[in-house]
Design a protein around this motif. Structure first.
Motif, PDB file in Angstrom:
ATOM      1  N   ALA A  80       0.857  -1.195   0.000  1.00 43.24           N
ATOM      2  CA  ALA A  80       0.000   0.000   0.000  1.00 43.24           C
ATOM      3  C   ALA A  80       0.884   1.233   0.000  1.00 43.24           C
ATOM      4  O   ALA A  80       2.040   1.193   0.433  1.00 43.24           O
ATOM      5  N   HIS A  81       0.303   2.330  -0.479  1.00 49.10           N
ATOM      6  CA  HIS A  81       1.025   3.603  -0.529  1.00 49.10           C
ATOM      7  C   HIS A  81       0.150   4.711   0.045  1.00 49.10           C
ATOM      8  O   HIS A  81      -1.083   4.658  -0.046  1.00 49.10           O
ATOM      9  N   VAL A  82       0.808   5.723   0.604  1.00 46.99           N
ATOM     10  CA  VAL A  82       0.093   6.849   1.200  1.00 46.99           C
ATOM     11  C   VAL A  82       0.719   8.150   0.724  1.00 46.99           C
ATOM     12  O   VAL A  82       1.866   8.173   0.239  1.00 46.99           O
ATOM     13  N   ALA A  83      -0.039   9.232   0.894  1.00 42.67           N
ATOM     14  CA  ALA A  83       0.476  10.571   0.621  1.00 42.67           C
ATOM     15  C   ALA A  83       0.279  11.436   1.852  1.00 42.67           C
ATOM     16  O   ALA A  83      -0.754  11.350   2.529  1.00 42.67           O
ATOM     17  N   ALA A  84       1.279  12.255   2.141  1.00 47.38           N
ATOM     18  CA  ALA A  84       1.207  13.247   3.212  1.00 47.38           C
ATOM     19  C   ALA A  84       1.374  14.616   2.584  1.00 47.38           C
ATOM     20  O   ALA A  84       2.293  14.832   1.784  1.00 47.38           O
ATOM     21  N   VAL A  85       0.475  15.547   2.934  1.00 46.52           N
ATOM     22  CA  VAL A  85       0.457  16.846   2.279  1.00 46.52           C
ATOM     23  C   VAL A  85       0.424  17.960   3.312  1.00 46.52           C
ATOM     24  O   VAL A  85      -0.391  17.936   4.240  1.00 46.52           O
ATOM     25  N   ASP A  86       1.317  18.927   3.143  1.00 46.73           N
ATOM     26  CA  ASP A  86       1.276  20.166   3.929  1.00 46.73           C
ATOM     27  C   ASP A  86       0.708  21.239   3.013  1.00 46.73           C
ATOM     28  O   ASP A  86       1.367  21.681   2.072  1.00 46.73           O
ATOM     29  N   LEU A  87      -0.534  21.643   3.296  1.00 49.82           N
ATOM     30  CA  LEU A  87      -1.220  22.632   2.469  1.00 49.82           C
ATOM     31  C   LEU A  87      -1.075  24.002   3.122  1.00 49.82           C
ATOM     32  O   LEU A  87      -1.537  24.217   4.245  1.00 49.82           O
TER      33      LEU A  87
END
Length: 408
Positions: A80-87
């Motif tokens: 599995a893969h994930v994304a982390a985002v600083d908006l």
């Protein structure tokens, strides 16, 4: 034993092994034996079973050794893969990782004032593409944003400095565009989560984290869990009215000013100039003050008074174990500023709450988002118990993947 007990024991042992590999990285069979407490045959059978299932992989040899004793095992990150985002108001910063936590790629892009959904989708799609994935291949995406997403309707509150995002069901829209589960969490909350995982708050059950900046943010952790509030607004102290206790007169209202107006970049620069410490930015002024002798110290004491006045309102109600200062201003002032804030705070409230500098630097919002995404996905894939710091799961939950609106 009851029927089914051997299977239950296998599942418990499998989870223990997976957790050990995730926590420690690649391990040999004997190293894994020592951690999970199984015999050599039982550990060998466990690894064979997990390898057959595709859960673990062979990953080189320990120290250039040879044979089974040196064989390293690791979790199959491709599961599995994930994304982390600083908006942020003008930038979106994306990281893609696999389920083992290995960082695959990073990508930053400008965030326009209009067309924000398209720009956000483009940035995540570009990052995913760099990792050889499509957005829909991501199992979960966690976004750290200023403001608070109301769990009732998914709309962003308390964030007038985020142009283009008002009135949008943000988790719902991002879920639809990316084709995967999305959690939106307050940025400072994610910093607090990261401090609990890898920072100063490890093992601390009750603490407050303050981020002095143009929009002052705070996170509140009670009994090891984030306090978000009914509308996601817990910790939104920027608009709180507080008196200005700084000795230098910079034209602020002495009886009551917006807390954020006392700690934004312009306010800190005015305070620094009033003490004869000119600089181009608030962070530069704080750093410069550390070496400016009496004028610099007087400025830092006044700044500490302003910070402590707002913190006192929170401490008097919650009586936490710890107050953490994070962000650029706090890091610029270091332990000297934290100590001054503590001294001023203890003049205002009864609890003798320690004030310390947050330990996690670099990109703490994105790091917190990554740990949150991994917590969710590891629960789904491996059945590992999610940490109590897991992002709030909102009402939009599909049978296979949960879309998890969260709040600041």
């Amino acid at each position: 034993m009851r029927a089914g007990s051997p299977r239950l024991l296998r599942e418990i042992n499998d989870r223990a092994a997976i957790e050990a590999l995730l926590r420690n990285g690649p391990l040999t069979r004997s190293e894994l034996e020592g951690i999970i407490g199984l015999s050599k045959p039982a550990t060998a059978q466990l690894l064979t079973r997990l390898e057959t299932e595709g859960t673990v992989l062979r990953n080189g040899l320990r120290g250039g050794g040879r044979g089974p004793r040196a064989q390293l095992w690791t979790v199959n990150g491709a599961l599995a893969h994930v994304a982390a985002v600083d908006l942020m108001p003008d930038t979106v910063d994306v990281a893609i990782a696999d389920i083992s936590g290995a960082l695959l790629t990073e990508h930053s892009a400008p965030m326009p004032r209009t067309g924000v959904l398209e720009a956000f989708h483009g940035a995540v799609a570009e990052a995913a593409g760099q990792a050889g994935l499509a957005p829909g291949d991501l199992r979960h995406v966690v976004v750290g944003s200023p403001g608070a997403v109301d769990p009732a309707d998914g709309k962003l509150n308390y964030a007038p400095h985020m142009p283009g995002w008002a009135g949008i069901d943000i988790p719902g829209e991002l879920n639809a565009r990316l084709g995967t589960a999305v959690t939106v969490e307050n940025d400072v909350n994610l910093v607090a989560l990261e401090e609990m995982v890898a920072g100063r708050a490890t093992g601390v059950k009750d603490f407050v984290l303050l981020w002095p900046a143009d929009a002052v943010g705070a996170a509140v952790v009670v009994n090891g869990a984030l306090l978000r509030g009914a509308t996601g607004g817990a910790g939104e102290i920027d608009a709180m009215q507080v008196p200005d206790h700084a000795h230098a007169d910079t034209g602020t209202g002495r009886t009551g000013s917006r807390y954020g107006d006392l700690l934004d970049n312009a306010a800190i620069l005015r305070l620094a100039r009033a003490h004869g410490v000119p600089a181009r930015t608030g962070q530069a002024a704080v750093r410069k003050a550390l070496g400016e002798g009496a004028p610099g110290r007087a400025f830092l004491v006044d700044l500490a008074r302003r910070i402590a006045t707002g913190v006192a309102n929170v401490v008097a109600v919650l009586d936490p174990e710890l107050v953490l200062l994070s962000g650029g201003i706090a890091q610029a002032g270091g332990t000297a500023l934290a100590d001054l804030v503590a001294a001023e705070l203890h003049e205002l409230v009864v609890p003798r709450t320690p004030v310390q500098l947050a330990l996690v630097t670099g990109k703490p919002v994105r790091s917190g988002a990554l740990h949150s995404a991994l917590s969710v996905v590891r629960e789904q894939v491996f059945g590992l118990p999610a940490a109590t710091t897991e992002p709030f799961r909102g009402p939009r939950e599909s049978p296979d993947r949960a879309t998890s609106p969260s709040a600041r």
